[in-house]
Design an enzyme around this catalytic site. Structure first.
Site, PDB file in Angstrom:
ATOM      1  N   HIS A  35      -9.571   4.080  -3.006  1.00  0.00           N
ATOM      2  CA  HIS A  35      -9.030   5.432  -2.969  1.00  0.00           C
ATOM      3  C   HIS A  35     -10.116   6.509  -2.993  1.00  0.00           C
ATOM      4  CE1 HIS A  35      -4.938   4.096  -3.180  1.00  0.00           C
ATOM      5  NE2 HIS A  35      -5.126   3.446  -4.315  1.00  0.00           N
ATOM      6  N   ARG A  60     -14.585  -1.193  -6.634  1.00  0.00           N
ATOM      7  CA  ARG A  60     -13.212  -1.587  -6.354  1.00  0.00           C
ATOM      8  C   ARG A  60     -13.096  -1.633  -4.840  1.00  0.00           C
ATOM      9  NH1 ARG A  60      -7.547   1.212  -8.121  1.00  0.00           N
ATOM     10  NH2 ARG A  60      -8.437   3.054  -7.097  1.00  0.00           N
ATOM     11  N   GLU A 136      -0.871  -4.692 -11.015  1.00  0.00           N
ATOM     12  CA  GLU A 136      -0.299  -3.364 -10.792  1.00  0.00           C
ATOM     13  C   GLU A 136       1.006  -3.412  -9.996  1.00  0.00           C
ATOM     14  OE1 GLU A 136      -3.111  -1.010  -8.596  1.00  0.00           O
ATOM     15  OE2 GLU A 136      -3.773  -2.700  -7.380  1.00  0.00           O
ATOM     16  N   ASP A 162       0.154   2.434 -10.562  1.00  0.00           N
ATOM     17  CA  ASP A 162       1.006   1.575  -9.745  1.00  0.00           C
ATOM     18  C   ASP A 162       1.897   0.682 -10.598  1.00  0.00           C
ATOM     19  OD1 ASP A 162       0.540   2.168  -6.951  1.00  0.00           O
ATOM     20  OD2 ASP A 162      -1.512   1.525  -7.297  1.00  0.00           O
TER      21      ASP A 162
END
Length: 248
Positions: A35, A60, A136, A162
């Protein structure tokens, strides 16, 4: 890795910001390639700045894709957080992408930068690289004990926004809803019963401290974007309401 790992989270394409986090003393800094606004080339510069001050460079990745995982590992990431792990089979695929064949994996050989900066990298890679599977989704939560039992997995990492959405809850920061906290406790227990770590994106230092007290081994306590926004808003509030200035 230390018993408790204090992690900072980098969302902006800012190698200097990564270096500042490391200089501040965080045990690890995660470069968010899912993200965050970073590309691979910028991530490498961030890894350099993080390692310069003795912190661990983490990433990540965008997805549970061996090609993506291999690239960040070859570039020197020492921790990989993989999103959307919902089944033991997905967790096994993730672990294998992080390990060479002699360690039971299928990682392709080519540690171009990692072998330059870390002594005996190939032989020690299973020891050096921490593989964390994100819990998540509703399916991932329901399978959490089986996921935690995946051979070679180093830890579970909670994605709170999430996970909240998966159970029809708002993705609020510092979620203290009792039902949500019960789910966090179950994930911590699943990790620790399997002898692996549990981490979480906490978002604020206060929430991170609370999660450490609940038994979390690793907390991502701050993001660069939130620190910058908070600092900018604080400066403006000190000066006075914005809008009174003129250009030039």
């Amino acid at each position: 890795m230390k018993d408790q790992n204090y992690n900072a989270w980098l969302l902006s394409p800012n190698p200097l910001g990564a270096e500042i986090f490391a200089k501040a003393g965080f045990d690890s800094v995660t470069v968010d390639m899912q993200h965050g606004m970073l590309d691979f080339r910028t991530a490498i510069d961030c890894f350099r700045g993080i390692a310069l001050h003795g912190s661990q460079p983490w990433a990540r990745v965008e997805a549970n894709d061996p090609a993506l995982i291999t690239k960040v590992l070859d570039a020197g990431a020492l921790g990989v957080i993989c999103p959307l792990i919902s089944t033991p089979e997905q967790a096994d695929d993730f672990v294998k992408a992080c390990r060479y064949q002699f360690d039971g994996g299928n990682r392709s050989f080519g540690p171009v930068r990692a072998a330059l900066v870390l002594d005996d990298y190939v032989g020690r890679s299973a020891e050096l690289v921490t593989a964390m599977a994100m819990i998540e989704t509703r399916e991932g939560f329901n399978n959490v004990e089986a996921i935690a039992a995946t051979p070679g997995l180093d830890g579970l990492f909670i994605g709170p926004a999430d996970l909240a959405l998966a159970f029809d809850m708002a993705p609020t920061p510092e979620n203290r809803d009792p039902a949500f906290i019960e789910r966090i406790d179950r994930i911590i227990a699943a990790a620790h019963d399997a002898g692996i770590l549990c981490g979480m994106f906490a978002g604020t230092p206060e929430y991170a401290k609370d999660m450490l007290a609940r038994g979390m081994d690793m907390v991502s306590a701050v993001t660069d974007t939130q620190i910058l926004l908070n600092g900018a808003q604080s400066a403006l509030s000190t000066i006075g309401p914005p809008g009174g200035h003129t250009a030039g």
